[in-house]
Write an enzyme that holds these catalytic residues in place. Structure first.
Site, PDB file in Angstrom:
ATOM      1  N   CYS A  62       0.836  -1.479   0.001  1.00  0.00           N
ATOM      2  CA  CYS A  62       0.063  -0.194   0.101  1.00  0.00           C
ATOM      3  C   CYS A  62       0.767   1.370   0.061  1.00  0.00           C
ATOM      4  O   CYS A  62       1.715   1.425   0.923  1.00  0.00           O
ATOM      5  CB  CYS A  62      -1.011  -0.207   1.276  1.00  0.00           C
ATOM      6  SG  CYS A  62      -1.942   1.529   1.229  1.00  0.00           S
TER       7      CYS A  62
ATOM      8  N   THR B  97     -10.820  -0.937  -9.672  1.00  0.00           N
ATOM      9  CA  THR B  97     -11.661   0.288  -9.895  1.00  0.00           C
ATOM     10  C   THR B  97     -13.000   0.046 -10.864  1.00  0.00           C
ATOM     11  O   THR B  97     -13.789   0.902 -10.557  1.00  0.00           O
ATOM     12  CB  THR B  97     -10.578   1.278 -10.469  1.00  0.00           C
ATOM     13  OG1 THR B  97      -9.448   1.139  -9.855  1.00  0.00           O
ATOM     14  CG2 THR B  97     -10.961   2.577 -11.055  1.00  0.00           C
TER      15      THR B  97
END
Lengths: 277, 301
Positions: free
Chosen positions: B129, B265
């Protein structure tokens, strides 16, 4: 239950500079409450995300969205024409704490492009004994004010008359006259001029820019009235999954387990005292 | 026609799973699509304690993509087990839990807590991340640390371990090899590419965190290339992701060498993106007379 659907643009017109009144056909089972919003696609494959737009009103199968051009996405929405196809997801979010036709004594405060959902709230309160709207505009360029049917006051940050001057006018003369100030400062001045009495209202419902909402939160605390404010945040999914659109909360939020609530899911309408703004 | 794939003895009814962080716990999407049709649900990263995440704005749209800097906000492993996992038992799909932490100990704490949860089929370890200062990508960019944390986790884990790799490195094959050397059962790639967007009127970064992770179709060619490279570098299965929006995209990743794919996404573009992709893969197989989806994995030389 919210869903995603494709639908057609019924009409789209500019009602003030950069402010568009977009009407869409919606399915029969589209049931929204004032303060909810929809996610609407912008028909541009390079712009992936749908735009969150608050619902102005919905009746007879027509959903009305009134928005301001704020960037490239809303610019694209402004170009929609009757017959164009759009994708809509919604209604989503939690709206104001009353249902269509409920009798609640409500003071409505709308600022700028926060006015459209306030119009929806006024319409939902058609059976209410006491509803007053204070509508704040940047300048003399007013919009949607003619759609309000109950007692309403118009304000402007940059022009308009003093409350004293306004008080001296007859009811007929007052029509479309703006009072100088913002929705909250004018509300306070109206009370001093005996044109508004906060004790007559059960709740305040507001939508507008963040400085206005902060002032509403303070006003509510001063007057001892519950205020429900509609927040705005950049969103990706609009359905509570991405955690992109949180706002800070006073207490730990039940879903997120931290002091953050999802604007799209728990909001966009929050009790002002519950959120840190 | 066989659409099922196998990842470390876990059978997925089809190769389509969700990318961690884009699908919540899965339950947020249940209103919009049938979760049962998914090969696997990969849940939002969970840590040993609740994480507040970053300030807003956390989201910025870019051309054919988006930046996010959520910062791994999560409710902590206890609430996750008692609420989200319990609810997920109602669905007929594989549950893969994404695990995050600031330190090795924090990762291990989560693994230990989740080891006994039968519903969990695999762990995906987020060492990539870009939006948190400690842990995350700080581990994922150094092959020595990747091998060490992988082997530490493998020692404790009772379930297969997927290491999720960052593209923000000079050579992703080096990191993939390190994960394999550490005993990883599988790798997933790519996580987001670090990016930035500036509001030129205000002369400020659009995201409160200044930088964010770029995702969406904009990064797909980079991701396909990296899957292709990693396929040649390691022997463990690969979960490919990065901008998959259509079934054609998914097939492209599989041909590059991915054994399964994750959709991220695209779930924000439409909540039923995964369903459309699953259907599209079947149509492609029919059209090209592909009997087994595994035939196309890594078919591109």
């Amino acid at each position: 239950m919210a869903k995603e659907f494709k639908t057609l643009v019924y009409r789209n017109e500019e009602i003030a500079k950069d402010i568009f009144d977009l009407k869409l056909s919606v399915p029969e089972d589209f049931n929204s409450v004032a303060g909810q919003f929809v996610m609407i696609g912008v028909n541009d494959s390079s712009k992936l995300l749908k735009r969150p737009i608050s619902i102005c009103e919905c009746k007879d199968g027509i959903l009305r969205l009134v928005f301001r051009i704020a960037g490239e996405g809303t610019k694209k929405l402004s170009l929609l024409k009757a017959g164009d196809e759009v994708t809509v997801l919604g209604p989503v979010g939690n709206g104001y704490p009353f249902k269509e036709g409920e009798d609640r004594k409500v003071l409505l405060l709308g600022g700028g492009i926060g006015i459209p959902p306030i119009l929806g709230a006024e319409k939902a309160l058609k059976n209410s004994a006491k509803v007053t709207s204070i509508l704040g505009y940047r300048d003399e360029m007013v919009f949607l004010n003619a759609d309000f049917e109950r007692e309403s006051f118009l304000t402007s940050d940059s022009c308009g008359v003093s409350v004293e001057e306004y008080a001296s006018l007859s009811a007929l003369e007052r029509k479309n006259v703006q009072i100088k100030g913002n929705a909250v400062s004018v509300a306070k001045a109206l009370e001093l001029a005996n044109l508004l009495d906060f004790s007559e209202y059960d709740i305040i419902c507001a939508c507008g820019p963040m400085p206005m909402l902060r002032a509403v939160k303070q006003l509510a605390a001063e007057k001892g009235i519950k205020a429900y404010i509609s927040l705005e945040e950049r969103m990706a999914c609009g359905i509570g999954a991405c955690l992109g659109c949180v706002c800070k909360t006073v207490k730990k939020d039940a879903h997120t387990n931290v002091n953050n609530a999802r604007v799209c899911k728990e909001g966009p309408v929050f009790l002002a005292e519950d959120v840190e703004i | 026609m066989n659409t099922s794939v196998k990842l470390c003895d876990v059978v997925l009814k089809n190769p389509v799973m969700t990318a961690s962080g884009t699908f919540g716990s899965g339950l947020e999407f249940a209103e919009y699509m049938d979760l049962n049709c998914l090969g696997a649900i990969v849940t939002k990263g969970v840590a040993s304690v609740p994480w507040q995440g970053n300030n807003t704005p956390r989201i910025a749209e870019t051309a054919s993509g988006m930046l996010n800097a959520v910062g791994l906000q999560n409710p902590g492993v206890d609430l996750f087990v008692n609420r989200d996992l319990k609810e997920l038992t109602k669905y007929d799909t594989n549950v893969i839990v994404n695990v995050c932490g600031h330190t090795t100990e924090e990762y291990l704490e989560v693994i230990e807590r989740l080891n006994s949860e039968d519903i969990i089929k695999m762990f995906e370890i987020n060492i990539s991340c870009p939006n948190v200062k400690e842990g995350g990508v700080a581990f994922g960019t150094n092959p020595v640390l990747v091998e060490k944390i992988t082997s530490d986790i493998k020692k404790l884990s009772k379930k297969p371990v997927i290491m999720k790799l960052t593209p923000n490195v000079t050579d992703i094959t080096e990191i993939a090899r390190a994960a394999e050397a550490g005993g990883a059962d599988c790798v997933s790639l790519i996580n987001t590419l670090t990016g930035m967007k500036i509001d030129i009127e205000r002369r400020k970064c659009l995201l409160a965190n200044k930088t964010g992770g770029l995702s969406g179709p904009a990064i797909k060619p980079v991701a396909v290339r990296m899957v292709y490279q990693v396929r040649k570098a390691v022997n463990i299965p690969i979960i490919g992701m990065g901008g998959i929006t259509t079934s054609e995209d998914a097939i492209e990743f599989m041909m590059a060498g991915a054994n399964a794919v994750a959709v991220g996404t695209a779930n924000f573009i439409t909540p039923k993106a995964t369903v459309d992709i699953i259907n599209g893969i079947e149509e492609f197989m029919q059209k090209h007379n592909i009997k087994d989806i595994n035939e196309i994995v890594g078919c591109v030389e």
